[in-house]
Write an enzyme that holds these catalytic residues in place. Structure first.
Site, PDB file in Angstrom:
ATOM      1  N   SER A 120      56.597  96.422  32.784  1.00 35.50           N
ATOM      2  CA  SER A 120      55.694  97.547  32.506  1.00 35.50           C
ATOM      3  C   SER A 120      55.290  98.263  33.777  1.00 35.50           C
ATOM      4  CB  SER A 120      54.445  96.977  31.833  1.00 35.50           C
ATOM      5  OG  SER A 120      53.469  97.970  31.719  1.00 35.50           O
ATOM      6  N   TYR A 144      46.989  92.243  31.793  1.00 34.80           N
ATOM      7  CA  TYR A 144      48.301  92.488  31.187  1.00 34.80           C
ATOM      8  C   TYR A 144      49.338  92.776  32.273  1.00 34.80           C
ATOM      9  CZ  TYR A 144      52.081  95.036  28.975  1.00 34.80           C
ATOM     10  OH  TYR A 144      53.329  95.466  28.592  1.00 34.80           O
ATOM     11  N   LYS A 148      52.783  90.610  33.462  1.00 37.34           N
ATOM     12  CA  LYS A 148      54.138  91.168  33.508  1.00 37.34           C
ATOM     13  C   LYS A 148      54.727  91.027  34.911  1.00 37.34           C
ATOM     14  CE  LYS A 148      55.056  92.291  29.333  1.00 37.34           C
ATOM     15  NZ  LYS A 148      56.267  91.854  28.637  1.00 37.34           N
TER      16      LYS A 148
HETATM   17  N1  UFG Z   1      43.362 106.465  25.216  1.00 39.93           N
HETATM   18  C1  UFG Z   1      42.258 107.135  24.762  1.00 39.93           C
HETATM   19  N2  UFG Z   1      41.761 106.795  23.555  1.00 39.93           N
HETATM   20  C2  UFG Z   1      42.304 105.821  22.777  1.00 39.93           C
HETATM   21  C3  UFG Z   1      43.443 105.152  23.245  1.00 39.93           C
HETATM   22  C4  UFG Z   1      43.952 105.480  24.477  1.00 39.93           C
HETATM   23  O1  UFG Z   1      41.726 108.008  25.427  1.00 39.93           O
HETATM   24  O2  UFG Z   1      41.775 105.553  21.687  1.00 39.93           O
HETATM   25  C5  UFG Z   1      43.916 106.819  26.523  1.00 39.93           C
HETATM   26  C6  UFG Z   1      43.938 105.626  27.472  1.00 39.93           C
HETATM   27  O3  UFG Z   1      42.723 105.532  28.154  1.00 39.93           O
HETATM   28  C7  UFG Z   1      45.121 105.992  28.369  1.00 39.93           C
HETATM   29  C8  UFG Z   1      46.057 106.767  27.438  1.00 39.93           C
HETATM   30  O4  UFG Z   1      45.253 107.191  26.355  1.00 39.93           O
HETATM   31  O5  UFG Z   1      44.703 106.848  29.371  1.00 39.93           O
HETATM   32  C9  UFG Z   1      47.187 105.922  26.909  1.00 39.93           C
HETATM   33  O6  UFG Z   1      46.616 104.737  26.362  1.00 39.93           O
HETATM   34  P1  UFG Z   1      47.445 103.735  25.441  1.00 39.93           P
HETATM   35  O7  UFG Z   1      46.488 102.670  25.006  1.00 39.93           O
HETATM   36  O8  UFG Z   1      48.193 104.499  24.421  1.00 39.93           O
HETATM   37  O9  UFG Z   1      48.509 103.154  26.424  1.00 39.93           O
HETATM   38  P2  UFG Z   1      48.260 102.387  27.775  1.00 39.93           P
HETATM   39  O10 UFG Z   1      48.600 103.381  28.839  1.00 39.93           O
HETATM   40  O11 UFG Z   1      46.980 101.727  27.941  1.00 39.93           O
HETATM   41  O12 UFG Z   1      49.220 101.139  27.565  1.00 39.93           O
HETATM   42  C10 UFG Z   1      50.549 101.290  27.241  1.00 39.93           C
HETATM   43  C11 UFG Z   1      51.117 100.016  26.645  1.00 39.93           C
HETATM   44  C12 UFG Z   1      51.204  98.937  27.673  1.00 39.93           C
HETATM   45  C13 UFG Z   1      51.827  99.450  28.904  1.00 39.93           C
HETATM   46  C14 UFG Z   1      51.058 100.627  29.374  1.00 39.93           C
HETATM   47  C15 UFG Z   1      51.497 101.188  30.647  1.00 39.93           C
HETATM   48  O13 UFG Z   1      50.311  99.559  25.592  1.00 39.93           O
HETATM   49  O14 UFG Z   1      51.969  97.894  27.140  1.00 39.93           O
HETATM   50  O15 UFG Z   1      51.184 101.617  28.396  1.00 39.93           O
HETATM   51  O16 UFG Z   1      50.552 102.192  31.024  1.00 39.93           O
HETATM   52  F1  UFG Z   1      51.847  98.542  29.877  1.00 39.93           F
END
Ligand code: UFG
Length: 333
Positions: A120, A144, A148
């Site tokens: 990741s 997380y 990884k």
């Molecule tokens: N976000 C919001 N509101 C929400 C959900 C997410 O504003 O309800 C924002 C988060 O703060 C982030 C972006 O949207 O800035 C993307 O969030 P996600 O939860 O969709 O994805 P992440 O970036 O946290 O995580 C995903 C995968 C992980 C991976 C990661 C790498 O779930 O497995 O991408 O960044 F490692």
């Protein structure tokens, strides 16, 4: 037994794993799913046999590798919620690092040498605003990402000790859905931005909480590199083909190289579905870096991999029907 090479897909009942199984079958492989169904769905297993067990169960894993004459393993099985990992790190240490120990032990016991590891961009941490290359220092800022990174290092230790063939693939933000409509995203609980925003737009979910609009980015919201799950699946088939042909170790970013902010995602959903995403601004979510964008050039050079679906509107158009939307504007593809 089939003459198609059998490929073990741990986590093959999950979102990315299932799309990869479909791509493997189309490329002439025989995917064998190994999944404990903690977050995956048995209904996603459609392209080969399955064993419903945990990767930490080394005896069952070794037995599966031998019984199916496995030629390579693609290791997806892991817990993958950044926010949850901050609140419950032990779950991530146990499942992700424990799972990797189970996998590596089974490889050693059975002589299986080809391993494609699902890693990741979360291993990079606060990498800054520019595109991230594979040699960027890995300093994860959430459990997380730490797990990884630990899995990557564990695999490389085993490569040095036992001469395995590794491919480490660092995904950026996997999203979208099978363009043919056979598979989509269905996490429970759902925590990812695009599904939650689509649910909010169709009023099947609450208004979206936007986690932070005070980041040092042009519109103040976090920037991510969204890669279509179908492209991700194709990249795995290419990496596997490289290993099957005796190719050397790979460590590659899988992203599109394009950064899209949370607020830009909401705009794209409004364009594609003609429905506004109701949202409210919330404080930052712990463990979120401001920007994560891939430099995708090494994957292009080593595997010839270039994402087909680069445009965020197209990616959203493929995901939207799974969340109750008619696509009103199908973007460019
Ligand atoms: N976000 C919001 N509101 C929400 C959900 C997410 O504003 O309800 C924002 C988060 O703060 C982030 C972006 O949207 O800035 C993307 O969030 P996600 O939860 O969709 O994805 P992440 O970036 O946290 O995580 C995903 C995968 C992980 C991976 C990661 C790498 O779930 O497995 O991408 O960044 F490692």
């Amino acid at each position: 037994m089939s003459d198609r090479p059998a490929i073990l897909v741990t986590g093959g009942a999950g979102f990315i794993g299932a799309h990869v199984c479909k791509a493997l079958a189309a490329a002439g492989y025989r995917p064998v799913v190994y999944d404990n169904l903690s977050t995956g769905h048995a209904a996603n297993v459609r392209w080969g046999p399955s064993v419903f067990a945990d990767v930490r169960d080394r005896a069952t894993l070794s037995d599966t590798i031998l019984r199916h004459d496995i030629a390579a393993v693609l290791h997806f099985a892991a817990s993958a919620y950044v926010g949850e990992s901050v609140k419950d790190p032990l779950k991530y240490h146990d499942n992700n690092i424990g799972g990797m120990i189970g996998l590596l032990d089974a490889c050693r016991q059975t002589g299986l040498r080809r391993v494609v590891l699902s890693s990741s961009c979360a291993t990079y941490g606060h990498a800054g605003p520019g595109p991230i290359v594979e040699s960027t220092p890995q300093v994860p800022i959430n459990p997380y990402g730490f797990t990884k990174l630990a899995c990557e290092r564990m695999l490389l230790d085993h490569v040095a000790a036992h001469g395995m063939q590794p491919a480490i693939l660092r995904y950026f933000n996997a999203t979208g859905a099978d363009p043919a409509g056979e598979l989509g995203e269905a996490h429970s609980p759902e925590t990812h931005l695009i599904p939650l925003a689509l649910l909010a737009a169709s009023r099947r979910g609450p208004p979206l909480a936007v986690f932070g609009t005070d980041y040092d980015t042009p519109d103040g919201s976090c920037i991510r590199d969204y890669i279509h799950v179908d492209d991700l699946a194709r990249a795995h088939v290419l990496a596997l083909g490289h290993l099957m042909q005796g190719g050397g170790p790979l460590t590659l970013n899988l992203g599109s190289g394009r950064g899209v902010s949370v607020l830009q995602v909401l705009d794209a959903i409004a364009r594609v579905t003609r429905r506004v995403v109701p949202f409210r601004t919330q404080p930052r979510r712990a463990g979120d870096p401001a920007t994560l964008v891939a430099d995708p050039r090494l994957a292009a050079a080593r595997l010839g991999f270039v994402p087909r679906f680069q445009d965020i509107d197209t990616i959203i158009a493929h995901a939207a029907p799974w969340f109750g939307h008619e696509v009103r504007h199908a973007a460019t593809a």
